[in-house]
Motif scaffolding. Structure first.
Motif, PDB file in Angstrom:
ATOM      1  N   THR A 194     -12.146   5.818   1.210  1.00  0.00           N
ATOM      2  CA  THR A 194     -10.862   5.331   1.730  1.00  0.00           C
ATOM      3  C   THR A 194      -9.722   6.105   1.083  1.00  0.00           C
ATOM      4  O   THR A 194      -9.699   6.300  -0.126  1.00  0.00           O
TER       5      THR A 194
ATOM      6  N   GLU B  56      -9.928   7.446   6.345  1.00  0.00           N
ATOM      7  CA  GLU B  56     -11.247   7.628   5.758  1.00  0.00           C
ATOM      8  C   GLU B  56     -11.550   9.119   5.772  1.00  0.00           C
ATOM      9  O   GLU B  56     -11.270   9.814   6.750  1.00  0.00           O
TER      10      GLU B  56
ATOM     11  N   THR C  24      -5.068  -0.684  -7.083  1.00  0.00           N
ATOM     12  CA  THR C  24      -6.366  -0.116  -6.731  1.00  0.00           C
ATOM     13  C   THR C  24      -6.160   1.250  -6.083  1.00  0.00           C
ATOM     14  O   THR C  24      -5.396   1.371  -5.121  1.00  0.00           O
TER      15      THR C  24
ATOM     16  N   THR D  81      -4.284   3.548   6.750  1.00  0.00           N
ATOM     17  CA  THR D  81      -5.398   3.857   5.855  1.00  0.00           C
ATOM     18  C   THR D  81      -6.344   4.841   6.535  1.00  0.00           C
ATOM     19  O   THR D  81      -6.724   4.657   7.688  1.00  0.00           O
TER      20      THR D  81
ATOM     21  N   HIS E  92      -8.219   4.124  -4.283  1.00  0.00           N
ATOM     22  CA  HIS E  92      -9.517   4.454  -3.696  1.00  0.00           C
ATOM     23  C   HIS E  92      -9.825   5.953  -3.808  1.00  0.00           C
ATOM     24  O   HIS E  92      -8.930   6.792  -3.928  1.00  0.00           O
TER      25      HIS E  92
ATOM     26  N   SER F 183     -15.508   5.507  -3.262  1.00  0.00           N
ATOM     27  CA  SER F 183     -14.913   5.138  -1.979  1.00  0.00           C
ATOM     28  C   SER F 183     -14.423   6.371  -1.230  1.00  0.00           C
ATOM     29  O   SER F 183     -13.956   7.341  -1.832  1.00  0.00           O
TER      30      SER F 183
ATOM     31  N   TYR G 234     -11.763   3.410  -7.549  1.00  0.00           N
ATOM     32  CA  TYR G 234     -13.076   3.364  -6.905  1.00  0.00           C
ATOM     33  C   TYR G 234     -13.446   4.780  -6.473  1.00  0.00           C
ATOM     34  O   TYR G 234     -13.194   5.190  -5.335  1.00  0.00           O
TER      35      TYR G 234
ATOM     36  N   LYS H 248       0.825  -1.199   0.000  1.00  0.00           N
ATOM     37  CA  LYS H 248       0.000   0.000   0.000  1.00  0.00           C
ATOM     38  C   LYS H 248       0.860   1.251   0.000  1.00  0.00           C
ATOM     39  O   LYS H 248       2.032   1.227   0.384  1.00  0.00           O
TER      40      LYS H 248
END
Length: 272
Positions: free
Chosen positions: A76, A30, A91, A28, A93, A74, A71, A23
């Motif tokens: 995130t 939000e 990916t 992570t 987010h 999202s 995404y 990552k």
């Protein structure tokens, strides 16, 4: 026997999926929906499409299939690279493009970092199920030494940089090399973004991390060390097309054996 085989496959697949990811951020986050701030959806998709088109064939030649997914909905704030057999995934987010500090160039560096876990070469993980994965510092180094120059070398970087207020340290470092200016500026802004998420002081090009590790660190370096790594990637004079190796960290990159620390991996995470 069929049940036993199926169970083994399921256990293997589960172990593979939980262990084979990397990552961009060590934590992570939000965020609240910030539509209208940061990047637009089309800008977000443009960056992903450019990098997907740039590296799809290279990954295919190595036996993989690139799946680069965004995404948008999202909240995130992180990006991930994973492998599932021949499927090489990245990916991104939606919390990343919606962050108010985000620019297309910072996003490109973030995506390059994740692609770098697949293509960045040695040093790589020695952990089962993650041996495909270039270390975090190496993914940063590859992002500015190889990926961004490859993406941007045909752009009108002089025009872009004429619209950007650059600090003197970048002007002194890069002089009239406008691609250098752009990558260096993106490196600085990305490291400021990383530090800001942790409420830490902004890293500076003029104050590199003086720590020296005893063994190469596979995890995320601190923000200043990450900036140092980005900067050294820009400084490395090996062409972006020079091939790298999964076994030899020297292949395609600058090394101290060449007689200078200029452009080499910083020792705040890398032990030669």
């Amino acid at each position: 026997m069929h049940k036993t085989l199926l169970m083994m496959i399921l256990v293997y697949s589960f172990s593979y999926s939980i262990n084979s990811y990397a990552k961009f951020l060590d934590q992570t986050y939000e965020i609240n929906s910030l539509d209208g701030q940061g990047l637009s959806k089309s800008e977000y998709k443009d960056v992903l499409a450019k990098i997907r088109n740039t590296y799809r064939s290279e990954i295919l030649k190595k036996g993989g299939v690139l799946k680069l997914t965004g995404y948008w909905k999202s909240t995130t704030l992180n990006a991930f690279a994973m492998r599932f057999g021949p499927l090489w995934t990245v990916t991104i987010h939606g919390g990343i493009p919606k962050h108010p500090q985000m620019t297309k160039d910072i996003l490109a560096l973030i995506v390059c970092h994740e692609v770098g876990h697949h293509l960045g070469g040695a040093p790589k993980s020695t952990v089962m199920f993650k041996r495909w994965n270039s270390y975090e510092g190496q993914a940063d180094y590859w992002a500015t030494a190889k990926c961004l120059p490859k993406l941007w070398h045909k752009d009108n970087n002089q025009e872009l940089m004429a619209k950007t207020k650059l600090p003197e340290v970048i002007l002194d470092e890069c002089r009239d090399d406008y691609l250098c200016q752009r990558v260096m500026h993106t490196a600085l802004k990305t490291s400021e973004f990383i530090a800001g998420l942790k409420d830490l002081p902004a890293p500076k090009i003029e104050t590199p991390d003086t720590n020296i590790v005893e063994t190469t660190d596979p995890w995320h370096p601190k923000a200043q060390c990450r900036l140092d790594t980005y900067v050294q990637g820009v400084r490395c004079d090996q062409h972006f097309s020079a091939p790298v190796s999964d076994e030899d960290p020297a292949a395609g990159f600058c090394t101290r054996e060449q007689g200078s620390d200029y452009g080499t991996r910083p020792q705040c995470w890398y032990r030669p």
